[in-house]
Write an enzyme that holds these catalytic residues in place. Structure first.
Site, PDB file in Angstrom:
ATOM      1  N   GLY A  27     -54.444  -3.827  18.462  1.00  0.00           N
ATOM      2  CA  GLY A  27     -53.183  -3.147  18.812  1.00  0.00           C
ATOM      3  C   GLY A  27     -53.481  -1.722  19.223  1.00  0.00           C
ATOM      4  O   GLY A  27     -52.676  -0.816  18.997  1.00  0.00           O
ATOM      5  N   SER A  29     -53.581  -0.102  21.956  1.00  0.00           N
ATOM      6  CA  SER A  29     -52.809   0.660  22.949  1.00  0.00           C
ATOM      7  C   SER A  29     -51.381   0.893  22.439  1.00  0.00           C
ATOM      8  O   SER A  29     -50.550   1.457  23.139  1.00  0.00           O
ATOM      9  CB  SER A  29     -52.788  -0.073  24.297  1.00  0.00           C
ATOM     10  OG  SER A  29     -52.282  -1.376  24.095  1.00  0.00           O
ATOM     11  N   GLY A  30     -51.108   0.460  21.221  1.00  0.00           N
ATOM     12  CA  GLY A  30     -49.750   0.587  20.671  1.00  0.00           C
ATOM     13  C   GLY A  30     -49.482   1.981  20.113  1.00  0.00           C
ATOM     14  O   GLY A  30     -50.366   2.837  20.013  1.00  0.00           O
ATOM     15  N   ASP A  31     -48.213   2.153  19.727  1.00  0.00           N
ATOM     16  CA  ASP A  31     -47.720   3.443  19.274  1.00  0.00           C
ATOM     17  C   ASP A  31     -48.474   3.965  18.043  1.00  0.00           C
ATOM     18  O   ASP A  31     -48.923   5.111  18.008  1.00  0.00           O
ATOM     19  CB  ASP A  31     -46.229   3.227  18.951  1.00  0.00           C
ATOM     20  CG  ASP A  31     -45.542   4.523  18.654  1.00  0.00           C
ATOM     21  OD1 ASP A  31     -45.578   5.396  19.532  1.00  0.00           O
ATOM     22  OD2 ASP A  31     -45.000   4.660  17.549  1.00  0.00           O
ATOM     23  N   LYS A 200     -49.520  10.491   1.572  1.00  0.00           N
ATOM     24  CA  LYS A 200     -48.912  11.831   1.716  1.00  0.00           C
ATOM     25  C   LYS A 200     -49.355  12.706   0.545  1.00  0.00           C
ATOM     26  O   LYS A 200     -49.432  12.247  -0.594  1.00  0.00           O
ATOM     27  CB  LYS A 200     -47.386  11.718   1.771  1.00  0.00           C
ATOM     28  CG  LYS A 200     -46.893  11.020   3.044  1.00  0.00           C
ATOM     29  CD  LYS A 200     -45.400  11.060   3.160  1.00  0.00           C
ATOM     30  CE  LYS A 200     -44.901  10.139   4.258  1.00  0.00           C
ATOM     31  NZ  LYS A 200     -44.759  10.742   5.566  1.00  0.00           N
ATOM     32  N   HIS A 258     -42.259   1.944   0.161  1.00  0.00           N
ATOM     33  CA  HIS A 258     -42.367   3.384  -0.102  1.00  0.00           C
ATOM     34  C   HIS A 258     -41.635   3.807  -1.379  1.00  0.00           C
ATOM     35  O   HIS A 258     -42.177   4.531  -2.210  1.00  0.00           O
ATOM     36  CB  HIS A 258     -41.806   4.201   1.063  1.00  0.00           C
ATOM     37  CG  HIS A 258     -42.300   3.750   2.413  1.00  0.00           C
ATOM     38  ND1 HIS A 258     -43.592   3.361   2.625  1.00  0.00           N
ATOM     39  CD2 HIS A 258     -41.676   3.642   3.614  1.00  0.00           C
ATOM     40  CE1 HIS A 258     -43.734   3.025   3.905  1.00  0.00           C
ATOM     41  NE2 HIS A 258     -42.594   3.183   4.511  1.00  0.00           N
ATOM     42  N   LYS A 358     -30.975   5.994   7.349  1.00  0.00           N
ATOM     43  CA  LYS A 358     -31.211   6.460   8.716  1.00  0.00           C
ATOM     44  C   LYS A 358     -30.011   7.311   9.136  1.00  0.00           C
ATOM     45  O   LYS A 358     -28.911   7.141   8.611  1.00  0.00           O
ATOM     46  CB  LYS A 358     -31.313   5.273   9.670  1.00  0.00           C
ATOM     47  CG  LYS A 358     -32.380   4.261   9.286  1.00  0.00           C
ATOM     48  CD  LYS A 358     -33.626   4.473  10.078  1.00  0.00           C
ATOM     49  CE  LYS A 358     -34.707   3.476   9.751  1.00  0.00           C
ATOM     50  NZ  LYS A 358     -36.039   4.059   9.862  1.00  0.00           N
ATOM     51  N   LYS A 363     -34.271  15.338   7.804  1.00  0.00           N
ATOM     52  CA  LYS A 363     -35.393  14.509   7.363  1.00  0.00           C
ATOM     53  C   LYS A 363     -35.937  15.130   6.101  1.00  0.00           C
ATOM     54  O   LYS A 363     -36.407  16.270   6.098  1.00  0.00           O
ATOM     55  CB  LYS A 363     -36.479  14.465   8.443  1.00  0.00           C
ATOM     56  CG  LYS A 363     -37.681  13.625   8.022  1.00  0.00           C
ATOM     57  CD  LYS A 363     -38.588  13.320   9.186  1.00  0.00           C
ATOM     58  CE  LYS A 363     -39.822  12.517   8.784  1.00  0.00           C
ATOM     59  NZ  LYS A 363     -39.530  11.141   8.398  1.00  0.00           N
TER      60      LYS A 363
HETATM   61  C1  BG6 Z   1     -41.777   3.235   8.005  1.00  0.00           C
HETATM   62  C2  BG6 Z   1     -40.468   2.552   8.290  1.00  0.00           C
HETATM   63  O1  BG6 Z   1     -42.516   2.512   7.072  1.00  0.00           O
HETATM   64  O2  BG6 Z   1     -41.534   4.540   7.507  1.00  0.00           O
HETATM   65  C3  BG6 Z   1     -39.649   3.366   9.268  1.00  0.00           C
HETATM   66  O3  BG6 Z   1     -40.710   1.271   8.816  1.00  0.00           O
HETATM   67  C4  BG6 Z   1     -39.492   4.779   8.785  1.00  0.00           C
HETATM   68  O4  BG6 Z   1     -38.372   2.763   9.474  1.00  0.00           O
HETATM   69  C5  BG6 Z   1     -40.845   5.382   8.411  1.00  0.00           C
HETATM   70  O5  BG6 Z   1     -38.890   5.533   9.824  1.00  0.00           O
HETATM   71  C6  BG6 Z   1     -40.682   6.721   7.744  1.00  0.00           C
HETATM   72  O6  BG6 Z   1     -41.937   7.313   7.600  1.00  0.00           O
HETATM   73  P1  BG6 Z   1     -42.089   8.884   7.528  1.00  0.00           P
HETATM   74  O7  BG6 Z   1     -43.530   9.108   7.228  1.00  0.00           O
HETATM   75  O8  BG6 Z   1     -41.661   9.433   8.847  1.00  0.00           O
HETATM   76  O9  BG6 Z   1     -41.178   9.335   6.422  1.00  0.00           O
END
Ligand code: BG6
Length: 514
Positions: A27, A29-31, A200, A258, A358, A363
């Protein structure tokens, strides 16, 4: 206290340099690969943590050669003097992931590349990073196994590690099936299931804070702590991931991994050592102590929401159902708030409030430890409940650090007191100006070192699903016990019902305002 006044005194660095290894990224070439993985490897290289004989091989379906792949990556990494040298270690191969012939070619190419790097095949490890949809995991792992690429010598040297990104299934059954399938080819010590939150800085620091200090552990329990809150709020909506997100929903996307991982680290018992399995055993034990949700009170303990049109920082946002690729009648949750209890001696009766959403106003990811009020005030006429209780905030992002709120006397001849916030930011103590390392740097390095501490073990995944699958089942089959999917306007902290949930316990979310 100004953040510039924080200073290190002494210190131990447990960083070790890995043996030569070849990193194969599927993968490529993916994001994720372009935005995170290759830049993380570049930073490891700059810090001297990529072995000089280590090589990187990107694999994807798009036909490209080494040069065009390097050109593609340039814009993600940015210009740098060291880039050409780093790029000389980076190769590319294209092919069809289902085709056994591709793996035969890959095997030959890896031998060639390692020979050119003068890497001794008897000790050179290999990492296969599957940075792609989980629907392809079984096929790729099967093919890797059939072509002998994942076979390890019984001594474990040279090692073969496979890194997988979530989702690991979508419920208990599918997670178990995936696990059984992977174990046909791989042993558990070869599987590195990534949760990037564990890389992190502040999340890693939970262990150091709790277990390398004397002052926190004695008060880290129900006697002194009133409640704990974990918030992971995002400004972004579903972006280009409508297909995945609408079938997953926020509970699977953020809680299964997470949030439960952060909860385990904050609440687990003291491991016997920092060895990977000691820590992972304690995390598992903690998950097993979470009180299962009662379907009769499910709608009160877990609030679901979905964003409607609104505004964030002056920018109008469409509602979830108006996002490209989302069905106009979708009931998928984009917000979850949960109240849970941990049935063990340490946490008896302490509510844990967890939420993630979301399209929230900012953030931020943080863990808030709210201590109990003092038992009695000697500062008459102030009563104990008039004094703001201590609060410890672990800021996971965007400004990694700690905030501790204490009562203090205000300077002056009179006895005036108030809550004082001591605010520490990691950025203020980074001496070399290199910025905070990205989570993927630490996780890739750990995989090269064979350290699974920050990767998730299969039994933990299973327990997380055991907790969440009954909830998902109720949501899917029993509208009455599930309760509604409450709308909330983009740019707010979620539906009102989510504010009401802790308020019934006389607790309020800590919503950041600036
Ligand atoms: C990912 C989720 O695991 O974590 C995403 O699939 C979410 O939906 C992302 O946006 C958030 O990660 P971070 O590091 O930007 O808080």
């Amino acid at each position: 206290m100004a953040s510039g006044e924080y200073r290190w005194r002494g210190g131990f660095c447990l960083e070790v340099k890995p043996v030569p290894n070849t990193i194969v990224i599927f993968g490529a070439s993916g994001d994720l690969a372009c935005r995170k993985l290759i830049p993380a490897l570049f930073h490891l290289y700059k810090r001297g943590l990529l072995h000089e004989k280590s090589r990187i091989v990107g694999c994807a379906r798009t036909p490209m050669d080494d040069i065009s792949y390097r050109t593609l990556l340039r814009k993600w990494i940015g210009e740098s003097e060291e880039l050409d040298d780093f790029f000389s270690r980076l190769h590319y191969m294209h092919g069809d992931y289902a085709d056994p012939e591709f793996y035969r070619r890959l095997s030959g190419r890896l031998d060639e590349i390692e020979q050119e790097a003068d890497a001794d095949p008897a000790i050179t490890g290999r990492i296969f990073y599957l940075s792609m949809p989980s629907a392809l995991y079984e096929t790729i792992v099967d093919r890797l196994g059939e072509s002998g690429l994942t076979a390890e010598d019984p001594s474990g040297v040279p090692w073969r590690h496979v890194i997988l990104e979530k989702p690991f299934g979508r419920d208990l059954d599918s997670a178990r099936q995936l696990d059984l399938h992977l174990h046909k080819t791989l042993q558990e010590h070869q599987i590195y299931r990534i949760d990037h939150y564990l890389g992190k800085e502040t999340v890693q620091n939970i262990l150091v804070l709790r277990f390398a200090n004397t002052i926190f552990e004695p008060v880290w329990n129900a006697r002194y702590i009133d409640n704990i809150q974990i918030t992971v709020a995002e400004i972004v909506g579903v972006e280009h991931r409508a297909g995945y997100f609408d079938s997953a929903g926020l509970l699977r996307d953020m809680f299964q991994n997470h949030i439960l991982e952060m909860l385990s680290l904050v609440a687990m018992e003291i491991p016997s050592s920092s060895a990977a399995d000691s820590i992972r055993d304690e995390k598992l034990k903690l998950l097993k102590s979470i009180r299962p949700f009662d379907r009769k009170t499910l709608a009160e303990s877990i609030i679901r929401g979905q964003y409607t049109a609104g505004e964030i920082n002056g920018t109008p946002c469409s509602g979830y159902r108006g996002e490209p690729g989302i069905p106009p009648d979708s009931e998928t949750e984009t917000f979850v708030a949960m109240r849970l209890f941990i049935d063990n001696w340490r946490w008896r009766g302490v509510p844990f409030y967890l939420r993630s959403g979301k399209r929230m106003p900012r953030k931020t990811s943080n863990i808030v430890i709210n201590f109990k009020p003092i038992p009695h005030s000697i500062f008459s006429p102030l009563k104990a409940e008039d004094l703001t209780p201590n609060q410890l905030i672990l800021n996971v992002q965007p400004q990694e650090g700690l905030t501790l709120t204490i009562q203090a006397k205000q300077p002056g001849p009179k006895l005036c007191m108030g809550a004082l916030s001591m605010d520490f930011k990691y950025a203020s103590i980074l001496e070399d100006g290199s910025g905070m390392p990205d989570a993927y740097e630490r996780l890739l390095l750990d995989c090269m070192l064979g350290d699974q501490t920050l990767f998730i073990r299969n039994d933990t995944i299973e327990y997380a699903w055991s907790l969440l699958t009954p909830i998902l089942h109720e949501w899917e089959t029993n509208a009455e016990s599930a309760g509604p999917v409450y709308p909330y306007a983009a740019g707010t902290w979620g539906p009102k019902a989510a504010e009401d949930m802790p308020a019934r316990d006389n607790v309020f979310w800590r919503n950041e305002t600036n």
